[in-house]
Design a protein around this motif. Structure first.
Motif, PDB file in Angstrom:
ATOM      1  N   GLU A 431       0.632  -1.306   0.029  1.00 33.03           N
ATOM      2  CA  GLU A 431       0.153   0.098   0.346  1.00 33.03           C
ATOM      3  C   GLU A 431       1.014   1.242   0.008  1.00 33.03           C
ATOM      4  OE1 GLU A 431      -3.265   0.109  -0.543  1.00 33.03           O
ATOM      5  OE2 GLU A 431      -3.173  -1.869  -1.028  1.00 33.03           O
ATOM      6  N   CYS A 433       3.958   1.728  -1.223  1.00 34.35           N
ATOM      7  CA  CYS A 433       4.225   1.837  -2.797  1.00 34.35           C
ATOM      8  C   CYS A 433       3.209   2.336  -3.726  1.00 34.35           C
ATOM      9  CB  CYS A 433       4.518   0.485  -3.483  1.00 34.35           C
ATOM     10  SG  CYS A 433       6.017  -0.264  -2.837  1.00 34.35           S
ATOM     11  N   ARG A 434       2.006   2.035  -3.568  1.00 37.37           N
ATOM     12  CA  ARG A 434       0.784   2.553  -4.303  1.00 37.37           C
ATOM     13  C   ARG A 434       0.731   4.083  -3.748  1.00 37.37           C
ATOM     14  NH1 ARG A 434      -1.526  -2.608  -3.041  1.00 37.37           N
ATOM     15  NH2 ARG A 434      -1.480  -4.299  -4.745  1.00 37.37           N
ATOM     16  N   ASN A 437       3.182   6.153  -5.504  1.00 37.36           N
ATOM     17  CA  ASN A 437       3.193   6.365  -6.965  1.00 37.36           C
ATOM     18  C   ASN A 437       2.028   7.419  -7.300  1.00 37.36           C
ATOM     19  OD1 ASN A 437       4.890   4.446  -8.031  1.00 37.36           O
ATOM     20  ND2 ASN A 437       3.267   2.748  -8.070  1.00 37.36           N
ATOM     21  N   GLU A 450       4.943   7.819 -11.327  1.00 35.90           N
ATOM     22  CA  GLU A 450       4.760   6.070 -11.004  1.00 35.90           C
ATOM     23  C   GLU A 450       6.384   5.861 -10.905  1.00 35.90           C
ATOM     24  OE1 GLU A 450       1.729   3.305 -12.649  1.00 35.90           O
ATOM     25  OE2 GLU A 450       3.545   2.841 -13.819  1.00 35.90           O
ATOM     26  N   PRO A 454       3.138  -0.839 -11.341  1.00 39.85           N
ATOM     27  CA  PRO A 454       2.264  -1.787 -10.766  1.00 39.85           C
ATOM     28  C   PRO A 454       2.429  -3.569 -10.815  1.00 39.85           C
ATOM     29  CG  PRO A 454       0.924  -0.049 -11.986  1.00 39.85           C
ATOM     30  CD  PRO A 454       2.608   0.105 -12.288  1.00 39.85           C
ATOM     31  N   ILE A 457       4.357  -4.330  -7.635  1.00 39.35           N
ATOM     32  CA  ILE A 457       3.677  -4.486  -6.556  1.00 39.35           C
ATOM     33  C   ILE A 457       2.685  -5.640  -6.673  1.00 39.35           C
ATOM     34  CG2 ILE A 457       2.002  -3.381  -5.010  1.00 39.35           C
ATOM     35  CD1 ILE A 457       3.071  -0.570  -6.484  1.00 39.35           C
ATOM     36  N   ASP A 458       2.289  -6.242  -7.887  1.00 37.55           N
ATOM     37  CA  ASP A 458       1.184  -7.048  -7.923  1.00 37.55           C
ATOM     38  C   ASP A 458       1.787  -8.570  -8.175  1.00 37.55           C
ATOM     39  OD1 ASP A 458      -0.680  -5.146  -7.543  1.00 37.55           O
ATOM     40  OD2 ASP A 458      -0.683  -4.880  -9.801  1.00 37.55           O
TER      41      ASP A 458
END
Length: 552
Positions: A431, A433-434, A437, A450, A454, A457-458
């Motif tokens: 979270e 990291c998100r 970004n 960014e 993503p 992260i994913d």
């Protein structure tokens, strides 16, 4: 004509042990207060020594030098506003945490801390004697009562000061950050103003010291709990607070109400600022870290870039035969997005050489975790060599979930001088990291936008120490693991209470066992930013050898 008292407060960042440097900061703040027309400048708790000193303050030569420097400050700051400054004091063979009031070339008052904190990161009963409750002192028209930090976290000292004639409470603090600490501070201080009927000025220190972050966010309250002044968090400044005489007594005049950041920004800034200060205060300007293509090292790289500038962050990719093309690309994408230097140092040949050397001694033994850890330890050797040769501090990148259960290699990926995400569970890593970004602030030295793709992260987390390895081969899914850890570590709940929330008993017992058997690793791990009330090190102190297990 109603009187006005002008109190300047120095929300400043001292360095532990730098008595001369801290004294110079005090003089500069005093000069600013003089230009503001202040009647007094208040500085934080133990400012002359920095905070926390731990056992350094017990050294007679050290505390004697600090006391002597405060007495010299009285002379230097004689022609202008009074000065309040925290430091040690020795009396009757006992050492105290004290607050000195300087005016007209003399020490006109000396307040001794009465309530000594002895929980979480604090161990003041080891260092100081508890002083008697000191009465208020007069500066100009105002009688000021000064509960020192912990003295204001209970009702007794403040109520006594009110009973003996204090007209305002001024509370100098060294209050370290943990998540949502600002709300807690205000709640407690509102209790004090309601109980005493007095206005209160709360001054907090600023800056990083080892694992702790002092976030400032000083404020002033009027009776009833109304917020009259709010200084910004994480900003070094000298603020001016005006306290006026009214029919109802002294009241703080309405002043600046700086907005305070939310929880995610506060945590992120704590990680950035503690790293920045750890580097600055220990004499380093550049860092090196292993950038694996995973989310943890990506976040550490971004924090480092925001703290030091991308040009001072050296990323190293150390691929083995198990490193995927995707990881190579993901590491490059982070370095490119940040503008950091990225070098690649393959470890397949060194790993083969070590394996060959050990072959005769491993004869007849099946490959296992040992061979996996050789890779991690080779990376540690190479990164430390670069750190030594180039003068760049090595950052380690293990999150709190890994640190808790020992899912890290001692003398391998645990090698390093500092770990900004040490108190951040894996689910919060994702979270954070998100959040980064889509959020950028002027205090971030890294680029906007960014910076962590993503897909990094994913994707399923993997140490990539064997073919098709995934973290969940060895651990429960992180959303489950982190909740179990939160209950066992942060909340100190029993095994039965964790199982009652719906978790499999065998899984919970396994996690509990990993926590205890990994204590020796944490004992040797790098310091890292404290974000919670239950960070590993001073908040949670457990024996290394420990056979107890919860059989409930």
């Amino acid at each position: 004509m109603p009187e006005t008292f002008r109190l300047a407060i120095g929300q400043l960042n001292p360095i532990v042990g730098d008595i001369e440097g801290n004294a110079a900061k005090a003089v500069t703040a005093w000069q600013s207060a003089k230009e503001m027309g202040a009647d007094m400048i208040g500085l934080p708790e133990m400012f002359i020594t920095g905070y926390q000193t731990q056992d350094l303050v017990l050294k007679p030569a050290f505390h004697a030098a600090a006391i002597r420097r405060i007495e010299e400050l009285a002379t230097e700051c004689a022609d202008g506003p009074a000065v309040g400054i925290g430091g040690p004091w020795v009396e009757g063979g006992s050492l105290y945490n004290a607050y000195f009031v300087l005016q007209g070339g003399e020490v006109v008052a000396r307040v001794l801390k009465h309530d000594l904190p002895n929980g979480q990161v604090f161990d003041e009963e080891r260092l100081f004697e508890a002083g008697p409750v000191s009465g208020p002192y007069r500066i100009g028209p105002l009688r000021i009562g000064t509960p020192i930090c912990e003295d204001a976290w209970g009702p007794d000292v403040a109520e006594t000061l009110a009973e003996v004639g204090a007209e305002v409470l001024f509370v100098p603090n060294g209050s370290p950050y943990h998540r949502n600490k600002n709300d807690l501070r205000k709640h407690v201080m509102v209790e004090r103003v309601i109980e005493t009927g007095l206005p209160l000025v709360y001054l907090n220190m600023l800056g990083g010291q080892d694992d702790q972050y002092f976030d400032g966010a000083s404020f002033a309250l009027n009776p009833g709990g109304e917020l009259a002044v709010q200084l910004p968090s994480s900003t070094e400044c000298v603020g001016l607070i005006e306290i006026g005489q009214t029919e109802d007594g002294w009241r703080v005049k309405q002043g600046e109400l700086a907005p305070l950041p939310g929880e995610w920004e506060q945590d992120y800034r704590a990680m950035v600022e503690t790293l920045r200060d750890y580097m600055r205060k220990s004499g380093f300007s550049k860092v090196v870290l292993g950038l694996s293509g995973g989310v943890d090292s990506a976040l550490v790289a971004v924090i480092a870039a925001d703290a030091l500038g991308p040009e001072n962050v050296h990323c190293i990719m150390l691929p083995s035969e198990y490193t995927s093309r995707e990881s190579l690309d993901d590491a490059a994408s982070v370095a490119n997005a940040l503008g950091c230097k990225l070098d690649t140092v393959p470890i397949s040949e060194p790993r083969a050489a070590v394996t060959k050397v050990l072959e005769p001694l491993f004869d007849g033994l099946a490959p296992d975790l040992t061979e996996e850890n050789i890779q991690s330890r080779l990376r540690g050797v190479l990164l430390m060599a670069l750190s030594n040769k180039l003068g760049e501090m090595l950052l380690t990148t293990g999150n709190k979930s890994e640190v808790a259960v020992g899912y890290a290699t001692i003398y391998g990926d645990m090698a390093g001088g500092y770990n900004p995400i040490k108190d951040l569970y894996k689910t919060r890593v994702f979270e954070t990291c998100r959040w980064r970004n889509v959020n950028h602030r002027p205090w971030m030295m890294g680029p906007e936008g960014e910076v962590i793709a993503p897909r990094i992260i994913d994707k399923p987390p993997s140490a990539e120490l064997r073919e098709d390895q995934k973290d969940e081969d060895s651990l429960p899914p992180y959303d489950q693991l982190d909740r179990i850890l939160e209950m066992l570590v942060d909340l100190d709940l029993s095994l039965a209470e964790v199982v009652a929330e719906g978790f499999d008993e065998d899984v919970v017992r396994k996690v509990e066992g990993l926590i205890y058997t990994s204590e020796y690793k944490r004992f040797q791990s790098a310091p890292g930013t404290r974000l919670t009330k239950r960070a590993f090190w001073l908040d949670r102190r457990y024996p290394i050898v420990n056979r107890w297990r919860d059989r409930g």
